[in-house]
Design an enzyme around this catalytic site. Sequence first.
Site, PDB file in Angstrom:
ATOM      1  CG  HIS A   1       2.825   1.173   1.324  1.00  0.00           C
ATOM      2  ND1 HIS A   1       3.926   1.711   1.056  1.00  0.00           N
ATOM      3  CD2 HIS A   1       2.422  -0.097   0.892  1.00  0.00           C
ATOM      4  CE1 HIS A   1       4.496   0.552   0.420  1.00  0.00           C
ATOM      5  NE2 HIS A   1       3.808  -0.714   0.580  1.00  0.00           N
TER       6      HIS A   1
ATOM      7  CE  LYS B   1      13.049  -8.618   0.016  1.00  0.00           C
ATOM      8  NZ  LYS B   1      11.758  -8.072  -0.322  1.00  0.00           N
TER       9      LYS B   1
ATOM     10  NE  ARG C   1       2.089  -3.316  -6.415  1.00  0.00           N
ATOM     11  CZ  ARG C   1       3.308  -3.523  -6.170  1.00  0.00           C
ATOM     12  NH1 ARG C   1       4.210  -2.421  -5.895  1.00  0.00           N
ATOM     13  NH2 ARG C   1       3.842  -4.509  -6.035  1.00  0.00           N
TER      14      ARG C   1
END
Length: 160
Positions: A17, A41, A90
């Site tokens: 990050h 969440k 990624r």
Amino acid sequence: MRRAVCPGSYDPPTNGHLDILERAAGLFDEVTVAVLINKNKKGLFTVEERLSLLQESMAHLTNVRFDSWHGLLVDYCRQNDIQAIVKGLRAVSDFDYELQMAQMNQQLTGVETLFMPTKPENSFLSSSLVKEVATYGGDVRHLLSATVHTHLMDRLARDK
């Protein structure tokens, strides 16, 4: 002024990050790191704690600001005169999902999304994986800033 937002959950912020955020800060006049709030969440760190960890880790960058947001990211962009969203990728699997989001965001408001590939040494990193490895006693100090590592280990020890 060229403004961008780097959205994420950052629970916790990893070196992957931080690398994307630093690189974005070099490309834009102002970068907002937006911790996105998902009420469904349960994070390890509160939104306020994540913002604090990010601020401590990124204190050396003068053109980065920090905020949180619950709702559509494009609404945040519109309200804050932000022209671009920067997302780190990624792997190809990230691209499949992020491309659909980018196209939807562009269609809704004209906000562009820029994809930045992670450096190879960060391509496997995810907050979830770091938390899991640390929970089982694995050494993750090389995957996090010193500040984040200290807070993560303290939180995991406290929650045992």
